[in-house]
Design an enzyme around this catalytic site. Structure first.
Site, mmCIF file in Angstrom:
data_model
loop_
_atom_site.group_PDB
_atom_site.id
_atom_site.type_symbol
_atom_site.label_atom_id
_atom_site.label_comp_id
_atom_site.label_asym_id
_atom_site.label_seq_id
_atom_site.Cartn_x
_atom_site.Cartn_y
_atom_site.Cartn_z
ATOM 1 N N HIS A 1 -1.959 -63.922 -1.716
ATOM 2 C CA HIS A 1 -2.962 -63.141 -0.997
ATOM 3 C C HIS A 1 -2.513 -61.687 -0.886
ATOM 4 O O HIS A 1 -1.417 -61.401 -0.432
ATOM 5 C CB HIS A 1 -3.170 -63.749 0.388
ATOM 6 C CG HIS A 1 -4.294 -63.131 1.138
ATOM 7 N ND1 HIS A 1 -4.295 -63.047 2.500
ATOM 8 C CD2 HIS A 1 -5.454 -62.566 0.731
ATOM 9 C CE1 HIS A 1 -5.405 -62.454 2.909
ATOM 10 N NE2 HIS A 1 -6.127 -62.154 1.833
ATOM 11 N N ASP B 1 -8.036 -49.065 -18.955
ATOM 12 C CA ASP B 1 -8.426 -48.539 -20.259
ATOM 13 C C ASP B 1 -7.154 -48.277 -21.070
ATOM 14 O O ASP B 1 -6.041 -48.457 -20.575
ATOM 15 C CB ASP B 1 -9.293 -47.285 -20.113
ATOM 16 C CG ASP B 1 -8.619 -46.129 -19.384
ATOM 17 O OD1 ASP B 1 -7.379 -45.984 -19.477
ATOM 18 O OD2 ASP B 1 -9.335 -45.356 -18.727
ATOM 19 N N HIS C 1 -8.179 -40.543 -8.580
ATOM 20 C CA HIS C 1 -7.459 -41.103 -9.731
ATOM 21 C C HIS C 1 -5.950 -41.017 -9.531
ATOM 22 O O HIS C 1 -5.212 -41.914 -9.938
ATOM 23 C CB HIS C 1 -7.884 -40.385 -11.012
ATOM 24 C CG HIS C 1 -7.357 -41.017 -12.259
ATOM 25 N ND1 HIS C 1 -7.603 -42.320 -12.600
ATOM 26 C CD2 HIS C 1 -6.580 -40.512 -13.251
ATOM 27 C CE1 HIS C 1 -7.006 -42.606 -13.748
ATOM 28 N NE2 HIS C 1 -6.382 -41.517 -14.160
ATOM 29 N N TYR D 1 -11.607 -43.366 -17.012
ATOM 30 C CA TYR D 1 -11.636 -43.974 -15.678
ATOM 31 C C TYR D 1 -12.144 -45.417 -15.673
ATOM 32 O O TYR D 1 -12.602 -45.908 -14.641
ATOM 33 C CB TYR D 1 -12.434 -43.105 -14.693
ATOM 34 C CG TYR D 1 -11.920 -41.704 -14.623
ATOM 35 C CD1 TYR D 1 -10.742 -41.424 -13.948
ATOM 36 C CD2 TYR D 1 -12.581 -40.667 -15.273
ATOM 37 C CE1 TYR D 1 -10.238 -40.123 -13.896
ATOM 38 C CE2 TYR D 1 -12.090 -39.365 -15.228
ATOM 39 C CZ TYR D 1 -10.918 -39.107 -14.545
ATOM 40 O OH TYR D 1 -10.420 -37.833 -14.497
ATOM 41 N N ALA D 2 -12.052 -46.106 -16.792
ATOM 42 C CA ALA D 2 -12.445 -47.520 -16.865
ATOM 43 C C ALA D 2 -11.227 -48.356 -16.457
ATOM 44 O O ALA D 2 -10.554 -48.974 -17.291
ATOM 45 C CB ALA D 2 -12.928 -47.874 -18.265
ATOM 46 N N ASN D 3 -10.947 -48.323 -15.160
ATOM 47 C CA ASN D 3 -9.784 -48.998 -14.591
ATOM 48 C C ASN D 3 -10.198 -49.628 -13.270
ATOM 49 O O ASN D 3 -11.037 -49.088 -12.555
ATOM 50 C CB ASN D 3 -8.647 -48.005 -14.306
ATOM 51 C CG ASN D 3 -8.273 -47.188 -15.520
ATOM 52 O OD1 ASN D 3 -7.774 -47.716 -16.497
ATOM 53 N ND2 ASN D 3 -8.523 -45.888 -15.462
#
Length: 139
Positions: A20, A28, A106, A128-130
């Site tokens: 947890h 990316d 970011h 920014y594809a994270n």
């Protein structure tokens, strides 16, 4: 043979070890990966596999309570942002839970990745594809 959507042994193992509040990152191809964090590199070529493909498969296996994304994705990659929101909505319906969505700069996002148990690198070539997936519990 394992029956299910996720058959990648390293990803499956990483998810099985999560407790947890532990994090897994889906990144990316350009996100810097800290030396002390397990790197699971899936990148084959530009766009293969895509960020969204990997996210959807990981979500089929991991119970998540919070997602963390960079604020910049809204403006710099609106297509992925919209897909993220749709995916989160679908996940909430399927799992019958409410996810917390946290947006950070970011720079803060990159600092947060240092605490991750693993970072899965995709072939995504858009900015920014994270996402950080913070584990919940199944009970």
């Amino acid at each position: 043979m394992k029956k299910g959507i996720l058959i990648h042994s390293e990803i499956s193992y990483a998810i099985s070890k999560l407790g947890h509040g532990d994090d897994i990152v889906i990144a990316d191809s350009g996100l810097p990966i800290p030396n002390k964090v397990q790197r699971i590199d899936l990148a084959l070529a530009e766009g293969i596999p895509s960020f969204m493909q990997v996210l959807n498969v990981v979500l089929s296996e991991q119970r998540v309570e919070e997602v963390i994304i960079a604020q910049e994705v809204k403006e710099r990659n609106p297509k992925v942002y919209e897909q993220l929101l749709e995916t989160v909505c679908n996940y909430e319906k399927t799992e019958q839970i409410k996810l917390k969505i946290t947006e950070v700069s970011h720079e803060v996002f990159k600092m947060e990745t240092q605490k991750a148990k693993a970072i899965i690198r995709t072939g995504e070539y858009t900015p920014y594809a994270n996402i950080i997936l913070r584990s919940g519990v199944v009970f």
